[in-house]
Design an enzyme around this catalytic site. Structure first.
Site, mmCIF file in Angstrom:
data_model
loop_
_atom_site.group_PDB
_atom_site.id
_atom_site.type_symbol
_atom_site.label_atom_id
_atom_site.label_comp_id
_atom_site.label_asym_id
_atom_site.label_seq_id
_atom_site.Cartn_x
_atom_site.Cartn_y
_atom_site.Cartn_z
ATOM 1 N N ARG A 26 10.461 -0.596 13.482
ATOM 2 C CA ARG A 26 10.246 -0.279 14.752
ATOM 3 C C ARG A 26 11.055 -1.827 15.484
ATOM 4 O O ARG A 26 11.407 -1.544 16.504
ATOM 5 C CB ARG A 26 8.771 -0.542 15.167
ATOM 6 C CG ARG A 26 8.355 0.983 15.080
ATOM 7 C CD ARG A 26 6.793 1.215 14.973
ATOM 8 N NE ARG A 26 5.975 0.267 14.279
ATOM 9 C CZ ARG A 26 5.296 -0.437 14.506
ATOM 10 N NH1 ARG A 26 4.849 -0.900 15.699
ATOM 11 N NH2 ARG A 26 4.509 -1.353 13.418
ATOM 12 N N GLY B 131 8.794 -7.113 5.420
ATOM 13 C CA GLY B 131 9.439 -7.459 6.701
ATOM 14 C C GLY B 131 9.919 -8.985 6.684
ATOM 15 O O GLY B 131 11.032 -9.324 7.194
ATOM 16 N N GLY C 275 -0.497 -14.938 -6.382
ATOM 17 C CA GLY C 275 0.602 -14.500 -5.335
ATOM 18 C C GLY C 275 1.082 -15.976 -4.577
ATOM 19 O O GLY C 275 0.625 -16.873 -5.338
ATOM 20 N N LEU C 276 1.524 -15.766 -3.439
ATOM 21 C CA LEU C 276 2.034 -16.708 -3.043
ATOM 22 C C LEU C 276 1.132 -18.142 -2.442
ATOM 23 O O LEU C 276 1.591 -19.063 -2.633
ATOM 24 C CB LEU C 276 2.866 -16.163 -1.557
ATOM 25 C CG LEU C 276 4.388 -15.741 -1.653
ATOM 26 C CD1 LEU C 276 4.781 -15.175 -0.473
ATOM 27 C CD2 LEU C 276 5.213 -16.569 -2.656
ATOM 28 N N SER D 262 2.239 -9.702 -7.953
ATOM 29 C CA SER D 262 1.332 -10.028 -6.921
ATOM 30 C C SER D 262 1.823 -8.988 -5.630
ATOM 31 O O SER D 262 2.780 -8.879 -5.360
ATOM 32 C CB SER D 262 1.081 -11.469 -6.626
ATOM 33 O OG SER D 262 0.672 -11.917 -7.655
ATOM 34 N N HIS E 115 -2.494 -0.531 9.909
ATOM 35 C CA HIS E 115 -0.939 -0.395 10.220
ATOM 36 C C HIS E 115 -0.575 0.890 10.758
ATOM 37 O O HIS E 115 -1.209 1.804 10.281
ATOM 38 C CB HIS E 115 -0.057 -0.838 8.924
ATOM 39 C CG HIS E 115 1.040 -1.365 9.360
ATOM 40 N ND1 HIS E 115 1.943 -0.310 9.327
ATOM 41 C CD2 HIS E 115 1.799 -2.375 9.227
ATOM 42 C CE1 HIS E 115 3.287 -1.133 9.722
ATOM 43 N NE2 HIS E 115 2.959 -2.182 9.356
HETATM 44 C C1 LIG Z 1 2.792 -3.113 1.997
HETATM 45 C C2 LIG Z 1 2.660 -4.447 2.808
HETATM 46 C C3 LIG Z 1 3.553 -5.237 3.380
HETATM 47 C C4 LIG Z 1 3.469 -6.450 3.721
HETATM 48 N N1 LIG Z 1 4.256 -6.830 4.681
HETATM 49 C C5 LIG Z 1 3.982 -8.190 5.213
HETATM 50 C C6 LIG Z 1 5.179 -8.795 6.045
HETATM 51 O O1 LIG Z 1 6.390 -8.276 6.405
HETATM 52 N N2 LIG Z 1 4.857 -10.007 6.558
HETATM 53 C C7 LIG Z 1 3.857 -10.555 6.572
HETATM 54 O O2 LIG Z 1 3.593 -11.700 6.892
HETATM 55 N N3 LIG Z 1 2.680 -10.064 5.728
HETATM 56 C C8 LIG Z 1 2.840 -9.019 5.162
HETATM 57 N N4 LIG Z 1 1.926 -8.255 4.426
HETATM 58 C C9 LIG Z 1 0.544 -9.104 4.070
HETATM 59 C C10 LIG Z 1 0.975 -10.178 3.107
HETATM 60 O O3 LIG Z 1 1.736 -9.637 2.193
HETATM 61 C C11 LIG Z 1 -0.369 -10.520 2.409
HETATM 62 O O4 LIG Z 1 -1.358 -10.919 3.235
HETATM 63 C C12 LIG Z 1 0.223 -11.603 1.420
HETATM 64 O O5 LIG Z 1 1.179 -11.547 0.579
HETATM 65 C C13 LIG Z 1 -1.189 -12.084 0.558
HETATM 66 O O6 LIG Z 1 -0.785 -13.136 -0.301
HETATM 67 P P1 LIG Z 1 -1.946 -13.728 -1.194
HETATM 68 O O7 LIG Z 1 -1.406 -14.917 -1.943
HETATM 69 O O8 LIG Z 1 -3.185 -14.160 -0.267
HETATM 70 O O9 LIG Z 1 -2.459 -12.643 -2.011
HETATM 71 P P2 LIG Z 1 -1.777 -11.660 -3.122
HETATM 72 O O10 LIG Z 1 -0.155 -11.744 -3.159
HETATM 73 O O11 LIG Z 1 -2.121 -10.281 -3.001
HETATM 74 O O12 LIG Z 1 -2.005 -12.217 -4.704
HETATM 75 C C14 LIG Z 1 -3.402 -12.033 -4.875
HETATM 76 C C15 LIG Z 1 -3.439 -12.721 -6.573
HETATM 77 O O13 LIG Z 1 -4.566 -12.549 -7.107
HETATM 78 C C16 LIG Z 1 -4.685 -12.134 -8.260
HETATM 79 N N5 LIG Z 1 -6.062 -11.598 -8.462
HETATM 80 C C17 LIG Z 1 -6.812 -10.798 -7.552
HETATM 81 N N6 LIG Z 1 -8.102 -10.713 -8.366
HETATM 82 C C18 LIG Z 1 -8.168 -11.568 -9.381
HETATM 83 C C19 LIG Z 1 -9.305 -11.952 -10.089
HETATM 84 N N7 LIG Z 1 -10.318 -11.499 -10.000
HETATM 85 N N8 LIG Z 1 -8.986 -12.885 -11.073
HETATM 86 C C20 LIG Z 1 -7.738 -13.466 -11.165
HETATM 87 N N9 LIG Z 1 -6.827 -12.950 -10.396
HETATM 88 C C21 LIG Z 1 -7.105 -12.166 -9.625
HETATM 89 C C22 LIG Z 1 -3.714 -10.911 -8.209
HETATM 90 O O14 LIG Z 1 -3.187 -10.711 -9.793
HETATM 91 C C23 LIG Z 1 -2.411 -11.724 -7.675
HETATM 92 O O15 LIG Z 1 -1.639 -12.795 -8.405
HETATM 93 C C24 LIG Z 1 2.303 -6.966 3.843
HETATM 94 C C25 LIG Z 1 1.171 -6.319 3.006
HETATM 95 C C26 LIG Z 1 1.277 -4.860 2.600
HETATM 96 C C27 LIG Z 1 0.341 -4.339 1.881
#
Ligand SMILES: Cc1cc2nc3c(=O)[nH]c(=O)nc-3n(C[C@H](O)[C@H](O)[C@H](O)COP(=O)(O)OP(=O)(O)OC[C@H]3O[C@@H](n4cnc5c(N)ncnc54)[C@H](O)[C@@H]3O)c2cc1C
Ligand code: SF4
Ligand code: SF4
Ligand code: FES
Lengths: 245, 613
Positions: B273, B49, B14-15, B42, B257
């Site tokens: 909103r 948003g 993810g990011l 991811s 949420h």
């Molecule tokens: C519907 C929705 C809308 C949102 N909108 C907003 C917003 O507008 N603004 C904001 O600030 N936040 C928002 N959020 C929150 C935000 O998007 C997330 O908190 C953030 O993107 C998480 O990023 P991350 O890189 O931590 O994880 P993720 O992007 O969830 O990536 C997780 C990664 O881990 C990998 N992974 C997981 N388990 C394993 C494993 N065991 N082995 C190998 N790989 C694995 C997955 O494949 C993925 O690549 C939103 C969340 C949701 C659910």
């Protein structure tokens, strides 16, 4: 009385020696607002846990769940059963390598595409954290975003006659990717450099313009416009190169 | 058995994961990134948003600066965050947004001149300044003093994810989709990589690295109603907890949420909103302004979710076959706004509800959304308990969110923390060498192979993994949702104990071959129940209400006794987690006070913890 849905699903697990390609039938009672996401998960959890298919966001955002639904590539998670006949046939997308049942390897295909199209902004500028961002016209930003909306589901490629005949054809998603960088003023690549990437029969000149791709794109990307735009641009570049010789 | 070596192994593309990878690769280290799905799928890509950063370019963001962003974040956290980390975040966020622009994100930009916006259903005018033309603009989000949320239409997460993954491709970083880490390789004090299941073939592989980073996102899927993608299932937390030494920070801090659609719980963005959408009850009347006269619909998420639940308990909810709900109204925003700025929302309404948001109301209710809880790290992202293990993003408890994270702050956290922690990882790797014990690696792999064999043969029993997971989800919905109380939490802990016993007896119905999903579910079920148990036990222990943790029997925020962070570990072989506590912050730029929304009384602290020691 709720409808009984009959699913005909392609089954084949290449990792199982005892598995052979076949169609298998399942029956499920329909519920309100049912999507193929709900239906397939119920089949896996209640009837046959060996069923292989992919979902991720289940909200039509990530592109993970593309499959051939009653003959047409589409996203399963945003397909409502209420809009369909009770007889539903599900096949994996063609062109991509089969992983099992309805799951195909779009990931490997698209990673190779990033390298082929050099899917990144080419710039000689170096980021300076002490400076304001470079300005950009909002309309240009929106134009880039419009093409960036591709979710790499693979539907366009699966529906494309050219891509099905020759596996070296880049497909609409890749051509759209190139268009995304062509409209981006930050990318310093010249028409000639783009021509080297797509100015062949594997690229824009292989496209027959029948537009099955735009028809099936779940994000309604303006593929027709982009393919036309690239064809004209690359046609001119080809002419220029002829004259230079 | 194939073995892969790299300086850094990032679990999660993810990011946050890819941002760390980029930083380490730029410093010259070899990096492998694992992901269950192709990187761009991811869950980061689902964030519609935007990202908060105090650029102050737009008219409604005038006068904004990192200090104001910092204050909003601390208040939002209900003083549960680490203020040093929140400061680092707020100061770095603007630079990171500009860096993303340089890499290719098509941020929406300032368009000078007059335009309109809605607040609380009323129309207002604003004038954008000519000298800001073309700079990154921002929109409004809940719980903020200024318009600060940078966005690209309503696909911010998707656009930034594309750019970050492009950057990985440009740097030639080895990103491997369909690979799932199922155990960490460690000796109780140091982490050496992971045992990984290939989701194409089902084979086990070993990944050895000098540093490992868990960036696996949130774990909403252990709840029945969640906005999260199906892969946000806590697999990363499970493998961390399984070490017996890694620590889960604030497990009870789970965000709900206000606007998940009914029935599928797909999120419609807070942007609705922010842009002026309102909440209506069964009588089609607004109600948020009664409870929150000042912020109304724009109060922070925990507050809005609670008032919605409260309002439904007052008999004002709409009854449906899927239970009670309320409405979100964006009709007055008009066709142009809905079809450009809120296009994804428009699509969701069409595809999943079969309604048109221009003329119809959207059925919504509070839904699990975000885990502030996560793998506890220090401010460098280094995990407690294991050397060489790092964590960032939603998976981590870094801890800038405390007991409630603000909308737009977590997507921003992924890239800001990713950059900062990536740099720290690179410093850690500089000149650092390890020797891998072949016996340790062999034992780790053998153990996982034995687990798989037992699932396939049914050695431990024949419990259906899906039934056990459902029991877990139901228990958490009943005991650990928007409102909590002593008796319900006690009942929840009891139920979870039974469910934990069942999770140890899972056996497969299918043959488990190849990309088999039942096996994937079985491999993480026990870890998921552990996570659920940590939430329940920590929520029961915390006899106060703070941020998203709302105890009906202890409604006040108790700074005297509870200005602290919960730490949970699950020692090897134990049946219950062990809780301990630490100071939430050592720096108190802003001493605890009133958030200015949410009401409630505060029992003041006599002395600020951590200040004098
Ligand atoms: C519907 C929705 C809308 C949102 N909108 C907003 C917003 O507008 N603004 C904001 O600030 N936040 C928002 N959020 C929150 C935000 O998007 C997330 O908190 C953030 O993107 C998480 O990023 P991350 O890189 O931590 O994880 P993720 O992007 O969830 O990536 C997780 C990664 O881990 C990998 N992974 C997981 N388990 C394993 C494993 N065991 N082995 C190998 N790989 C694995 C997955 O494949 C993925 O690549 C939103 C969340 C949701 C659910
Ligand atoms: S228009 Fe071109 S890319 Fe699209 S389906 Fe036809 S041949 Fe394929
Ligand atoms: S262009 Fe459309 S159909 Fe093709 S991969 Fe992208 S989103 Fe899918
Ligand atoms: S599961 Fe993400 S688009 Fe269908």
């Amino acid at each position: 009385m709720a409808r009984l849905l009959k699913f005909n699903i392609f089954r084949y697990n290449p990792q199982d020696e005892n598995s052979t390609p076949r169609m298998q039938e399942f029956v499920l009672e329909e519920t309100v607002n049912m999507t193929l996401f709900i239906a397939l998960n119920r089949l896996r959890e209640e009837q046959d846990p060996s069923l292989i298919f992919d979902f991720c966001c289940r909200a039509g955002i990530c592109g993970a769940c593309a499959m051939v639904i009653n003959g047409r590539p589409g996203l399963a998670c945003q397909t409502k059963t209420a809009d369909m006949d009770p007889d539903i046939t599900l096949l994996p997308l063609p062109v991509y390598k089969l992983i099992g049942d309805l799951s195909v390897d779009t990931g490997a295909w698209f990673r190779a595409m990033y390298q082929k199209t050099e899917s990144w902004v080419h710039t000689t500028k170096v980021f300076d954290p002490t400076q304001l961002e470079e300005r950009m016209d909002n309309a240009v930003a929106e134009q880039i975003y419009e093409l960036e909306r591709c979710v790499e589901c693979g539907c366009c490629v699966a529906a494309c006659g050219t891509a099905r005949m020759r596996d070296d054809f880049m497909g609409a998603a890749a051509l759209n990717r190139v268009a995304r960088f062509v409209v981006d003023p930050r990318d310093e690549r010249t028409d000639k450099e783009y021509f080297e990437v797509i100015g062949t029969d594997e690229g824009i000149f292989g496209c027959m313009g029948l537009l099955a791709c735009e028809d099936v794109c779940p994000k309604q990307l303006p593929l027709q416009n982009q393919l036309g735009f690239l064809r004209r641009k690359m046609g001119i570049t080809a002419l220029k190169q002829l004259f230079r010789k | 058995m194939q073995t892969f070596y790299s300086d850094l192994l990032v679990i999660g593309a993810g990011l946050s994961g890819e941002r760390i990878a980029v930083q380490a690769a730029e410093a010259g280290f070899s990096v492998i990134v694992l992901s269950i799905v192709p990187a761009r799928r991811s869950h980061s890509s689902a964030a519609q948003g935007g990202m908060q950063a105090a650029l102050g370019n737009c008219a409604m963001g005038k006068g904004d600066c990192p200090d104001v962003h910092f204050a909003d974040t601390v208040k939002g956290s209900d003083w549960g965050c680490d203020q040093e980390v929140a400061r680092l975040f707020a100061d770095t966020a603007p630079i990171e947004m500009r860096r993303l622009a340089h890499w290719g994100v098509p941020w929406n930009r300032v368009v000078p001149g007059k335009s309109h916006y809605f607040k609380g259903g009323e129309k207002f005018e604003k004038v954008e300044e000519a000298d800001k033309e073309g700079l990154i603009t921002a929109r409004s989000f809940g719980g903020t003093a200024k318009w600060r949320t940078c966005y690209t239409s309503d696909g911010t997460g998707h656009a930034v994810m594309c750019t970050m993954d492009n950057r990985c491709a440009e740097l030639g970083i080895d990103v491997r989709d369909r690979t799932e880490a199922i155990a960490l390789i460690h000796d109780g004090s140091q982490c050496f990589g992971a045992v990984v299941r290939c989701l194409r073939t089902g084979e086990l592989h070993t990944y050895l690295a000098k540093a490992t980073a868990i960036c696996t996102g949130g774990f909403g899927r252990i709840y029945k109603a969640t906005t999260n993608a199906v892969i946000c299932d806590g697999g990363g937390h499970a493998i961390a907890m399984d070490t017996g030494v890694a620590v889960l920070g604030n497990p009870e801090a789970i965000q709900f949420h206000p606007t998940g659609i009914v029935p599928t719980d797909i999120l419609v963005t807070e942007g609705c909103r922010g842009d002026g959408g309102t909440l209506l009850d069964a009588n089609k009347e607004r109600f948020m302004h009664i409870y929150e006269p000042d912020k109304a619909e724009l109060a922070s998420r925990d507050v809005v979710s609670r008032w919605m639940t409260h309002h439904m308990r007052q008999g004002k909810g709409v009854h449906s076959p899927y239970g009670e709900h309320l409405y979100l109204d964006i009709r007055h925003l008009g066709d142009k706004h809905i079809s450009t700025k809120l296009r994804e929302v428009d699509d969701i309404c069409k595809h999943f509800l079969g309604i048109d948001a221009r003329t119809q109301l959207i059925p919504v209710r509070p839904t699990q959304h975000y885990t502030m809880a996560g793998v506890r790290t220090d401010k460098d992202g280094a995990a407690y308990g294991l050397k060489g293990l790092f964590s960032a993003g939603e998976a981590a408890c870094w801890d800038m969110h405390g007991f409630n994270r603000l909308g737009g702050n977590s997507l921003a956290e992924t890239v800001v923390a990713g950059g900062i922690i990536g740099k720290k990882v690179a410093e850690f790797l500089q000149g650092f060498e390890v020797s891998f014990s072949t016996a340790l690696v062999r034992d780790a792999v053998t153990k996982q192979q034995a687990r798989i064999d037992a699932f396939i043969k049914g050695t431990n029993g024949s419990e259906n993994v899906y039934r056990v997971r459902e029991a877990l989800q139901d228990a958490l919905m009943d005991g650990c949702f928007v409102f909590r109380n002593g008796p319900d939490l006690e009942a929840c802990v009891k139920r979870l104990q039974e469910i934990y016993a069942r999770s140890q007896k899972v056996g497969l119905k299918s043959n488990g071959l190849g990309a088999n999903h039942e096996l994937a579910a079985a491999l993480k079920i026990q870890g998921q129940v552990k996570l659920g148990m940590c939430i329940a036990v920590a929520a029961l222990a915390r006899t106060e209400s703070r941020g998203s943790h709302a105890r009906e029997d202890y409604p006040e925020r108790n700074d005297r006794d509870w200005l602290k962070r919960t730490l949970a570990v699950w020692p090897e072989g134990a049946d219950m987690p062990v809780l301990s506590y630490e100071h939430p912050s050592r720096v108190w730029e802003i001493p605890p006070g009133d958030r200015g929304y949410g009401g409630g009384t505060i029992i003041p602290a006599e002395k600020l913890p951590g200040k004098d020691d």
